[in-house]
Design an enzyme around this catalytic site. Structure first.
Site, PDB file in Angstrom:
ATOM      1  N   LYS A 142      -0.957   4.414  -1.094  1.00  0.00           N
ATOM      2  CA  LYS A 142      -1.888   4.992   0.199  1.00  0.00           C
ATOM      3  C   LYS A 142      -0.878   5.705   0.892  1.00  0.00           C
ATOM      4  O   LYS A 142      -1.385   6.987   1.607  1.00  0.00           O
ATOM      5  CB  LYS A 142      -2.397   3.751   0.941  1.00  0.00           C
ATOM      6  CG  LYS A 142      -3.268   4.138   1.935  1.00  0.00           C
ATOM      7  CD  LYS A 142      -3.388   3.069   2.953  1.00  0.00           C
ATOM      8  CE  LYS A 142      -4.201   3.325   4.238  1.00  0.00           C
ATOM      9  NZ  LYS A 142      -5.418   3.909   4.269  1.00  0.00           N
ATOM     10  N   LYS A 152     -20.568   3.509  -6.205  1.00  0.00           N
ATOM     11  CA  LYS A 152     -19.877   2.221  -6.378  1.00  0.00           C
ATOM     12  C   LYS A 152     -19.647   1.830  -7.874  1.00  0.00           C
ATOM     13  O   LYS A 152     -20.514   2.324  -8.829  1.00  0.00           O
ATOM     14  CB  LYS A 152     -20.666   0.916  -5.829  1.00  0.00           C
ATOM     15  CG  LYS A 152     -20.370   1.068  -4.274  1.00  0.00           C
ATOM     16  CD  LYS A 152     -20.899  -0.276  -3.697  1.00  0.00           C
ATOM     17  CE  LYS A 152     -20.962  -0.064  -2.325  1.00  0.00           C
ATOM     18  NZ  LYS A 152     -19.861  -0.780  -1.393  1.00  0.00           N
ATOM     19  N   HIS A 182     -21.826  11.056   9.457  1.00  0.00           N
ATOM     20  CA  HIS A 182     -20.584  11.295   8.616  1.00  0.00           C
ATOM     21  C   HIS A 182     -20.050  12.652   9.026  1.00  0.00           C
ATOM     22  O   HIS A 182     -18.711  12.726   8.434  1.00  0.00           O
ATOM     23  CB  HIS A 182     -20.830  11.173   7.107  1.00  0.00           C
ATOM     24  CG  HIS A 182     -21.289   9.658   6.960  1.00  0.00           C
ATOM     25  ND1 HIS A 182     -22.613   9.388   6.736  1.00  0.00           N
ATOM     26  CD2 HIS A 182     -20.620   8.692   6.617  1.00  0.00           C
ATOM     27  CE1 HIS A 182     -22.692   8.161   6.436  1.00  0.00           C
ATOM     28  NE2 HIS A 182     -21.614   7.516   6.450  1.00  0.00           N
ATOM     29  N   GLY A 225     -25.695   1.131  16.810  1.00  0.00           N
ATOM     30  CA  GLY A 225     -24.782  -0.022  17.377  1.00  0.00           C
ATOM     31  C   GLY A 225     -23.448   0.445  17.795  1.00  0.00           C
ATOM     32  O   GLY A 225     -23.173   0.270  19.108  1.00  0.00           O
ATOM     33  N   SER A 226     -22.721   1.058  17.023  1.00  0.00           N
ATOM     34  CA  SER A 226     -21.245   1.538  17.611  1.00  0.00           C
ATOM     35  C   SER A 226     -21.237   2.702  18.157  1.00  0.00           C
ATOM     36  O   SER A 226     -22.162   3.442  17.821  1.00  0.00           O
ATOM     37  CB  SER A 226     -20.262   1.272  16.427  1.00  0.00           C
ATOM     38  OG  SER A 226     -20.690   2.189  15.217  1.00  0.00           O
ATOM     39  N   TRP A 260     -19.210  -8.673   1.798  1.00  0.00           N
ATOM     40  CA  TRP A 260     -17.997  -8.070   1.924  1.00  0.00           C
ATOM     41  C   TRP A 260     -16.920  -8.990   2.262  1.00  0.00           C
ATOM     42  O   TRP A 260     -15.855  -8.803   2.918  1.00  0.00           O
ATOM     43  CB  TRP A 260     -18.309  -7.274   3.023  1.00  0.00           C
ATOM     44  CG  TRP A 260     -18.966  -5.714   2.895  1.00  0.00           C
ATOM     45  CD1 TRP A 260     -19.311  -5.671   1.506  1.00  0.00           C
ATOM     46  CD2 TRP A 260     -19.585  -5.044   3.573  1.00  0.00           C
ATOM     47  NE1 TRP A 260     -20.053  -4.531   1.430  1.00  0.00           N
ATOM     48  CE2 TRP A 260     -20.198  -4.085   2.504  1.00  0.00           C
ATOM     49  CE3 TRP A 260     -19.736  -4.688   5.096  1.00  0.00           C
ATOM     50  CZ2 TRP A 260     -20.989  -3.031   3.366  1.00  0.00           C
ATOM     51  CZ3 TRP A 260     -20.150  -3.667   5.520  1.00  0.00           C
ATOM     52  CH2 TRP A 260     -20.988  -2.709   4.648  1.00  0.00           C
ATOM     53  N   ARG A 314       0.881  -1.361   0.070  1.00  0.00           N
ATOM     54  CA  ARG A 314      -0.240  -0.055  -0.060  1.00  0.00           C
ATOM     55  C   ARG A 314       0.871   1.282  -0.060  1.00  0.00           C
ATOM     56  O   ARG A 314       0.534   2.055   0.803  1.00  0.00           O
ATOM     57  CB  ARG A 314      -1.074   0.040   1.103  1.00  0.00           C
ATOM     58  CG  ARG A 314      -2.193  -1.119   1.130  1.00  0.00           C
ATOM     59  CD  ARG A 314      -3.061  -1.010   2.241  1.00  0.00           C
ATOM     60  NE  ARG A 314      -2.161  -1.528   3.308  1.00  0.00           N
ATOM     61  CZ  ARG A 314      -2.434  -1.015   4.715  1.00  0.00           C
ATOM     62  NH1 ARG A 314      -3.569  -0.505   4.719  1.00  0.00           N
ATOM     63  NH2 ARG A 314      -2.071  -1.686   5.545  1.00  0.00           N
ATOM     64  N   GLU A 315       1.941   1.212  -0.905  1.00  0.00           N
ATOM     65  CA  GLU A 315       3.094   2.497  -0.806  1.00  0.00           C
ATOM     66  C   GLU A 315       2.173   3.732  -1.221  1.00  0.00           C
ATOM     67  O   GLU A 315       2.396   4.884  -0.667  1.00  0.00           O
ATOM     68  CB  GLU A 315       4.018   1.957  -1.784  1.00  0.00           C
ATOM     69  CG  GLU A 315       4.949   1.017  -1.531  1.00  0.00           C
ATOM     70  CD  GLU A 315       4.565  -0.265  -1.919  1.00  0.00           C
ATOM     71  OE1 GLU A 315       3.302  -0.519  -2.226  1.00  0.00           O
ATOM     72  OE2 GLU A 315       5.437  -1.339  -1.923  1.00  0.00           O
ATOM     73  N   GLU A 317     -20.146  -2.078  20.738  1.00  0.00           N
ATOM     74  CA  GLU A 317     -19.141  -2.740  19.710  1.00  0.00           C
ATOM     75  C   GLU A 317     -17.747  -2.109  19.874  1.00  0.00           C
ATOM     76  O   GLU A 317     -16.921  -2.203  18.695  1.00  0.00           O
ATOM     77  CB  GLU A 317     -19.687  -2.248  18.152  1.00  0.00           C
ATOM     78  CG  GLU A 317     -21.073  -2.715  18.007  1.00  0.00           C
ATOM     79  CD  GLU A 317     -21.488  -2.493  16.358  1.00  0.00           C
ATOM     80  OE1 GLU A 317     -20.671  -2.290  15.616  1.00  0.00           O
ATOM     81  OE2 GLU A 317     -22.727  -2.367  16.206  1.00  0.00           O
TER      82      GLU A 317
END
Ligand code: GLN
Ligand code: ZN
Length: 763
Positions: A20, A116, A705, A443-444, A572, A17-18, A495
């Site tokens: 990134k 997507k 978000h 949840g989280s 996933w 992942r260079e 979570e």
């Protein structure tokens, strides 16, 4: 002479992942532009040399991207929205601003939208078009990268997104025009790109038109005829028209009519389509056979591929056949040789796998084997491959008789709750005794640096299991107390023990393996590392009971048990390709069902089964959608239906555009569904005006978000809007999605306002 070989595209983030790393450092001001450009050039060079040395004839260029290939094309052809005008002085910074917005030096512009790429988990930047959209050749990235490779002594095949696919993937930013009508303005620029490639000495160009693998109108078909007639007339370059992700189906006549030099078809997604295509192929058109799967991590079954190749070669002759990957290898991880941890990836499973680097060799070997006199090397590779495939087929790791028996024993009763919703909800209201407009979260709760550091210390063996458990229990207690203080009605444990909602379950289920470096680009610099489902799936032990029951022991309010659903776990992951996906999905469904039943036995009254991935698994072709949705619905219901009427099943989905699948979502028959919709309440309303959703529903009232704290008034207003199309007695109040990525301060403030909003509504 071996057949010609072709690769449609190669992963670009690098084996470690260079890209990134240097990119994120550059964005943070911690790395220079020179360093970024140098890393990028090294990655391109490495990829070209690797393919050259392997013996690939048609090596892709312009498959590199700093962020996304669709965005690259938008910049090259000058489809740059006006709001970026102030940023035009530096091309790379302009590009990144388009990708993720810009907020500095008094300038504040939003990013372009991202969505997507067909049915993959890769996200592209959606082109924005206006009515008076102009296109100009800002720069020719394809030509620059072609030259760069040429200087290294490699004549590559530039890859471009086709003009029609490009326009169709975009969005009209104002009313009063149709974006496909922009073709006459785009085409001259597109032709200029091709002409420059031609004059640089390129021989082939790959033009990607995956839209041809979807349902298109007569009008679009005609457009294809006109546009490709113009391109082939104007350009002498050999055109490889690439289609992938599904079959050409009723576009076969069209595609074979376009008079291109090479037509590429995906024979992984649609192994049978070669017959129709070969029968219709015109003149001297060459067929590129996409037999090596670009989207999965399994070794190619050489015997199976050779059968197709043989058949096609017999009919077309060896000069009209090319061996290829099915699509770009962008969707595969980099190099299997970097996988060294036998504990998470057993040697036997690794033996069945191939990443991008290995797939390149598979293409070359297949081409060699298809020759009348294959090399000794290829012959021995075939022998090994046959042994590997046989080993996988008969392995005790892939086959579990008990699981197979259980699947065979599934009856309709498995996907049926005991009573219909109307009866269940009465029982649930009696047991739960919740107010009108009940409040909950998805949840989280915030995963702080601290929480993540515990996990990483535990994984490295720096703290004991007992210490880790103690820390997590402390976090759960804190989370429960906060929720009580805020005044939420249905609580969650938060979570904190989960790294990822799929990996967490995969690690505890049989049939899953994990890679160390199996990263695949998801968007921009972000990569995901999907688990590998290699064998029959079952649940050896309970997975969440200890955490959830601990949380419940701390409070009198109901605590919601939190699980990931079968469709999402499947979607996933890298899924085994030796049995239908629907079978694997049902195996996971039974494992989740076991957990749901155990949660109920342990006294948990509300259980959420998250299914955020239902929509993205939708097949490209309309004709395949019903079967997919039926399976998804059945699998979810199998996982949810083992409990008593009084146990309340929730589900959660992170999107609101479900106009086209709302009826199937209703068929999932969850007692409560929470969904995203703060950002586009209107779209939700549209679906519910047309379709009366029967069960309870929590339309998210604020966008998680962003760190912004929503006001009481705006959440009340959103709920009032929802209450116009959904009965108030059906409504829940909750955020859009999990709060994992947020900080505690804004989370607390937002939830307090949310609880206040619910109180206002009750009054
Ligand atoms: N329960 C998960 C969470 O809150 C759901 C995440 C999701 O929808 N992707 O984090
Ligand atoms: Zn979500």
């Amino acid at each position: 002479m071996a057949l010609k070989t072709n690769v449609l595209g190669y992963p670009r983030v690098g084996a470690n992942r260079e890209l990134k790393k240097v990119e994120e450092a550059y964005w943070a001001g911690k790395s220079t532009k020179e360093e970024l450009l140098k890393t990028a050039a090294e990655l391109r060079k490495g990829n070209w040399l690797l393919q050259k040395e392997a013996g690939i004839d048609l090596i892709p260029s312009n498959d590199f991207s700093f962020y996304d290939q669709t965005l690259d094309l938008s910049l090259c052809v000058g489809a740059i929205p006006e709001r970026y005008n102030a940023l035009k002085s530096d091309r790379l910074d302009l590009y990144f601003a388009m990708a993720h917005g810009f907020q500095k030096n008094g300038i504040d512009v939003t990013a372009m939208e991202m969505t997507k790429w067909f049915d993959t988990n890769y996200h592209y930047i959606v082109p924005e078009f206006t009515k008076d959209q102009k296109f100009t050749l800002v720069y020719n990235k394809a030509a620059e990268e072609f030259k760069e490779a040429l200087d290294l002594g490699i004549k590559t095949k530039p890859v471009l997104i086709g003009p029609i696919t490009y326009l169709l993937l975009g969005k009209e930013k104002e009313k009063g025009f149709n974006r496909v009508d922009l073709i006459d303005r785009l085409l001259p620029v597109y032709l200029e790109i091709l002409r420059q490639l031609e004059s640089l000495g390129a021989e082939y160009v790959q033009i990607d038109e995956p839209i041809l693998s979807t349902d298109i109108s007569e009008e679009i078909k005609n457009l294809y005829r006109r546009v490709y007639a113009e391109i082939t007339k104007a350009i002498k370059l050999k055109i490889i028209l690439a289609t992938y992700f599904d079959s050409l189906a009723d576009n076969t006549d069209l595609a074979t009519d376009l008079n291109v030099d090479v037509l590429h078809i995906d024979l992984v997604r649609a192994p049978q389509q070669w017959k129709d295509v070969v029968a219709r192929l015109k003149g001297n058109t060459v067929l590129s056979l996409g037999v090596v799967d670009g989207r999965n991590i399994w070794k190619n079954d050489f015997a199976q591929s050779l059968e197709i190749i043989e058949n096609v070669r017999k009919q077309l002759g060896e000069n009209r056949v090319i061996i290829s990957t099915s699509c770009s290898l962008l969707h595969s991880p980099f190099d299997l040789d970097n996988e060294k941890n036998e504990k998470s990836l057993p040697a036997e499973v690794k033996r069945w796998m191939a990443f991008a680097r290995q797939k390149v060799n598979e293409v070359v070997t297949l081409a060699d084997l298809a020759d009348i006199f294959p090399s000794e090397k290829a012959k021995s590779a075939l022998k090994n491959n046959i042994a590997d495939i046989e080993n996988r087929r008969s392995s005790v790791l892939t086959n579990n008789e008990d699981v197979k028996k259980r699947i065979a024993g599934i009856t309709p009763a498995f996907s049926q709750r005991k009573s219909p919703f109307a009866t269940r909800i009465k029982e649930q209201r009696r047991v739960l005794n919740l107010p009108l407009f009940p409040t909950t979260t998805i949840g989280s709760f915030p995963q702080t640096v601290e929480v993540r550091s515990w996990r990483s210390k535990f994984k490295k063996g720096e703290i004991t299991r007992a210490e880790y458990d103690r820390l997590l229990k402390g976090e759960i207690e804190k989370t429960i107390r906060k929720q009580e203080e805020i005044g939420l009605d249905v609580l969650v444990h938060g979570e904190a023990e989960r790294n990822d909602m799929v990996e967490y379950f995969g690690e505890q289920l049989s049939g899953f393996a994990f890679t160390q470096n199996g990263w695949v680009q998801s968007y921009g610099s972000r990569c995901v590392k999907p688990p590998v489902i290699y064998g029959d799936v079952y649940r050896p032990n309970a997975m969440t009971i200890d955490w959830i029951t601990y949380a419940q022991s701390l409070t009198d309010k109901p605590v919601k048990g939190m699980l990931t659903g079968p469709v999402t776990i499947l979607q996933w992951s890298f899924v085994r390709n030796d049995q239908p996906r629907a079978v694997t999905m049902k195996q996971i469904a039974l494992a989740i069902r076991d957990e749901v039943v155990d949660l109920e036995k342990a006294g948990i009254k509300v259980i959420q089964i998250d299914e955020p991935a239902v929509r993205e698994g939708l097949p490209l072709r309309k004709s395949d959608r019903k079967a997919y949705l039926d399976n998804a619905v059945e699998s979810f219901r199998i996982s949810a239906s083992g409990v008593k009427d009084e146990t309340q099943i929730h589900t959660h989905m992170c999107y609101c555009e479900f106009n086209d699948i709302i009826e199937h979502i209703a068929l999932m028959d969850a007692d409560v569904i929470t969904i995203e919709c703060a950002r586009s309440q209107m779209e939700l309303l549209e679906s519910f005006v047309k379709f009366k959703y029967p069960n309870e529903i929590g339309p998210g009232v604020y966008d998680i978000h962003s760190p912004r704290v929503p006001s009481v008034e705006e959440m009340v207003a959103l709920m009032r809007k929802a209450a116009q199309v959904i009965a108030p007695s059906q409504l829940w109040v909750n955020p859009d999605c999990g709060l994992k990525t947020r900080g505690w301060a804004e989370t607390e403030a937002s939830l307090r306002n949310m609880v206040e909003a619910a109180k206002v509504l009750r009054r």
